[in-house]
Scaffold this motif. Structure first.
Motif, PDB file in Angstrom:
ATOM      1  N   LEU A 125      -0.325  38.273   5.441  1.00  0.00           N
ATOM      2  CA  LEU A 125       0.278  38.490   4.131  1.00  0.00           C
ATOM      3  C   LEU A 125       0.875  37.185   3.635  1.00  0.00           C
ATOM      4  O   LEU A 125       1.542  36.473   4.391  1.00  0.00           O
ATOM      5  CB  LEU A 125       1.388  39.549   4.207  1.00  0.00           C
ATOM      6  CG  LEU A 125       1.097  40.824   5.000  1.00  0.00           C
ATOM      7  CD1 LEU A 125       2.306  41.754   4.959  1.00  0.00           C
ATOM      8  CD2 LEU A 125      -0.149  41.519   4.484  1.00  0.00           C
ATOM      9  N   GLY A 126       0.626  36.872   2.381  1.00  0.00           N
ATOM     10  CA  GLY A 126       1.177  35.641   1.816  1.00  0.00           C
ATOM     11  C   GLY A 126       1.750  35.877   0.436  1.00  0.00           C
ATOM     12  O   GLY A 126       1.206  36.654  -0.350  1.00  0.00           O
ATOM     13  N   CYS A 127       2.858  35.220   0.132  1.00  0.00           N
ATOM     14  CA  CYS A 127       3.424  35.307  -1.213  1.00  0.00           C
ATOM     15  C   CYS A 127       4.061  33.972  -1.592  1.00  0.00           C
ATOM     16  O   CYS A 127       4.570  33.236  -0.741  1.00  0.00           O
ATOM     17  CB  CYS A 127       4.444  36.440  -1.317  1.00  0.00           C
ATOM     18  SG  CYS A 127       6.018  36.141  -0.488  1.00  0.00           S
ATOM     19  N   VAL A 128       3.981  33.677  -2.880  1.00  0.00           N
ATOM     20  CA  VAL A 128       4.611  32.483  -3.455  1.00  0.00           C
ATOM     21  C   VAL A 128       5.430  32.953  -4.650  1.00  0.00           C
ATOM     22  O   VAL A 128       4.932  33.697  -5.494  1.00  0.00           O
ATOM     23  CB  VAL A 128       3.572  31.443  -3.906  1.00  0.00           C
ATOM     24  CG1 VAL A 128       4.273  30.168  -4.376  1.00  0.00           C
ATOM     25  CG2 VAL A 128       2.589  31.135  -2.796  1.00  0.00           C
ATOM     26  N   ILE A 129       6.666  32.527  -4.707  1.00  0.00           N
ATOM     27  CA  ILE A 129       7.561  32.950  -5.782  1.00  0.00           C
ATOM     28  C   ILE A 129       8.098  31.725  -6.512  1.00  0.00           C
ATOM     29  O   ILE A 129       8.706  30.845  -5.894  1.00  0.00           O
ATOM     30  CB  ILE A 129       8.740  33.782  -5.227  1.00  0.00           C
ATOM     31  CG1 ILE A 129       8.217  35.023  -4.491  1.00  0.00           C
ATOM     32  CG2 ILE A 129       9.684  34.192  -6.363  1.00  0.00           C
ATOM     33  CD1 ILE A 129       9.267  35.732  -3.666  1.00  0.00           C
ATOM     34  N   TYR A 130       7.836  31.675  -7.799  1.00  0.00           N
ATOM     35  CA  TYR A 130       8.397  30.628  -8.652  1.00  0.00           C
ATOM     36  C   TYR A 130       9.534  31.242  -9.473  1.00  0.00           C
ATOM     37  O   TYR A 130       9.389  32.347 -10.005  1.00  0.00           O
ATOM     38  CB  TYR A 130       7.335  30.063  -9.591  1.00  0.00           C
ATOM     39  CG  TYR A 130       6.267  29.256  -8.895  1.00  0.00           C
ATOM     40  CD1 TYR A 130       6.416  27.883  -8.725  1.00  0.00           C
ATOM     41  CD2 TYR A 130       5.108  29.858  -8.406  1.00  0.00           C
ATOM     42  CE1 TYR A 130       5.434  27.138  -8.086  1.00  0.00           C
ATOM     43  CE2 TYR A 130       4.127  29.128  -7.760  1.00  0.00           C
ATOM     44  CZ  TYR A 130       4.294  27.760  -7.612  1.00  0.00           C
ATOM     45  OH  TYR A 130       3.331  27.030  -6.972  1.00  0.00           O
ATOM     46  N   TYR A 131      10.650  30.539  -9.571  1.00  0.00           N
ATOM     47  CA  TYR A 131      11.766  31.066 -10.346  1.00  0.00           C
ATOM     48  C   TYR A 131      12.709  29.939 -10.757  1.00  0.00           C
ATOM     49  O   TYR A 131      12.584  28.799 -10.290  1.00  0.00           O
ATOM     50  CB  TYR A 131      12.538  32.126  -9.543  1.00  0.00           C
ATOM     51  CG  TYR A 131      13.272  31.599  -8.334  1.00  0.00           C
ATOM     52  CD1 TYR A 131      14.644  31.349  -8.374  1.00  0.00           C
ATOM     53  CD2 TYR A 131      12.597  31.341  -7.134  1.00  0.00           C
ATOM     54  CE1 TYR A 131      15.322  30.868  -7.257  1.00  0.00           C
ATOM     55  CE2 TYR A 131      13.266  30.872  -6.018  1.00  0.00           C
ATOM     56  CZ  TYR A 131      14.625  30.634  -6.085  1.00  0.00           C
ATOM     57  OH  TYR A 131      15.291  30.158  -4.980  1.00  0.00           O
ATOM     58  N   LYS A 132      13.649  30.279 -11.627  1.00  0.00           N
ATOM     59  CA  LYS A 132      14.668  29.332 -12.057  1.00  0.00           C
ATOM     60  C   LYS A 132      16.039  29.886 -11.706  1.00  0.00           C
ATOM     61  O   LYS A 132      16.248  31.096 -11.670  1.00  0.00           O
ATOM     62  CB  LYS A 132      14.573  29.085 -13.562  1.00  0.00           C
ATOM     63  CG  LYS A 132      13.294  28.392 -13.991  1.00  0.00           C
ATOM     64  CD  LYS A 132      13.243  28.206 -15.498  1.00  0.00           C
ATOM     65  CE  LYS A 132      11.933  27.548 -15.920  1.00  0.00           C
ATOM     66  NZ  LYS A 132      11.843  27.410 -17.404  1.00  0.00           N
ATOM     67  N   GLN A 133      16.955  28.971 -11.431  1.00  0.00           N
ATOM     68  CA  GLN A 133      18.331  29.355 -11.112  1.00  0.00           C
ATOM     69  C   GLN A 133      19.220  28.148 -11.364  1.00  0.00           C
ATOM     70  O   GLN A 133      18.882  27.029 -10.961  1.00  0.00           O
ATOM     71  CB  GLN A 133      18.448  29.816  -9.659  1.00  0.00           C
ATOM     72  CG  GLN A 133      19.790  30.439  -9.311  1.00  0.00           C
ATOM     73  CD  GLN A 133      19.767  31.078  -7.927  1.00  0.00           C
ATOM     74  OE1 GLN A 133      18.896  30.786  -7.105  1.00  0.00           O
ATOM     75  NE2 GLN A 133      20.719  31.939  -7.663  1.00  0.00           N
ATOM     76  N   ASN A 134      20.331  28.383 -12.053  1.00  0.00           N
ATOM     77  CA  ASN A 134      21.238  27.282 -12.391  1.00  0.00           C
ATOM     78  C   ASN A 134      20.499  26.129 -13.070  1.00  0.00           C
ATOM     79  O   ASN A 134      20.716  24.956 -12.774  1.00  0.00           O
ATOM     80  CB  ASN A 134      21.971  26.781 -11.148  1.00  0.00           C
ATOM     81  CG  ASN A 134      22.929  27.818 -10.601  1.00  0.00           C
ATOM     82  OD1 ASN A 134      23.647  28.471 -11.351  1.00  0.00           O
ATOM     83  ND2 ASN A 134      22.932  27.992  -9.287  1.00  0.00           N
TER      84      ASN A 134
END
Length: 217
Positions: free
Chosen positions: A91-100
């Motif tokens: 199982l593989g996952c990549v998460i892109y996000y923004k914070q501060n």
């Protein structure tokens, strides 16, 4: 999250009307509202999301400020692979996000047993990715979810029927988790080429190479 604005507009001779904008990003909605408030015939502006929750301009600005402390603009890529010889799944996952006001990327994989097909591995990979969002504290936000499995995404969006009990159970798990988090999933089928990062993570898991990283940029 997309927002529309409802505008209470007073025209000459005491007449009133209500105007509604199309849905737009929060940033654009706030900029438009601030510009519109310069017109003295506008008496009231109300922001609405797709669930018809409402905010004043002041409340919306406060909400945007709070987002800076929490993950937002979240995009999740997932992929799963099944080895017919070992009966193991990667199982593989990549998460892109923004914070501060900074951008981040999380890469994570896992090797699991007890799955029986590639389609089930794809569902498990998506559920695995959603569990990472839960650990990050993502909640009550739209989340873009991208994968190359037409089966998973078309079944989750009711484009295709799900006739397999095992896969139906995974749909229930995923919907239960998205409801728990309060996230609005926006599903998108992409090509395998555009999903190479998640695919590589799933392949590494099958080779017993564990990846868990968080990077900025």
């Amino acid at each position: 999250m997309k927002i529309r604005i409802e505008i209470q507009y007073h025209i000459p001779k005491g007449l009133k009307t209500v105007l509604n904008t199309a849905f737009m990003s929060i940033e654009h909605a706030i900029s438009l509202a601030e510009d519109l408030m310069k017109i003295n015939r506008i008496k009231e502006l109300t922001f609405f999301d797709s669930n018809e929750s409402s905010w004043t301009l002041k409340e919306m600005k406060k909400y945007v400020e709070s987002l800076k402390e929490e993950p937002y603009d979240v995009c999740l890529y997932f992929d799963g692979g099944f080895d017919h010889e070992t009966w193991q799944s990667g199982l593989g996952c990549v998460i892109y996000y923004k914070q501060n006001e900074a951008s981040y990327r999380i890469r994570k994989n896992a090797l699991v047993d007890q799955l029986t097909s590639n389609n089930e591995a794809e569902y498990a990979a998506l559920h695995f990715g959603l569990k990472q969002l839960e650990e990050m504290g993502v909640h009550h936000l739209p989340v873009t979810i991208k994968g190359d499995s037409k089966v998973v995404i078309n079944q989750l969006t009711d484009e295709w029927p799900c006739l397999e009990e095992t896969l139906s159970q995974w749909i229930d798990r995923i919907e239960l988790l998205t409801d728990k988090l309060g996230v609005e999933p926006i599903y998108e089928v992409i090509s395998r080429k555009k999903n190479q990062e998640a695919d590589h993570l799933a392949t590494q898991a099958l080779r017993e190479i564990e990846i868990s990283s968080r990077s900025e940029g």
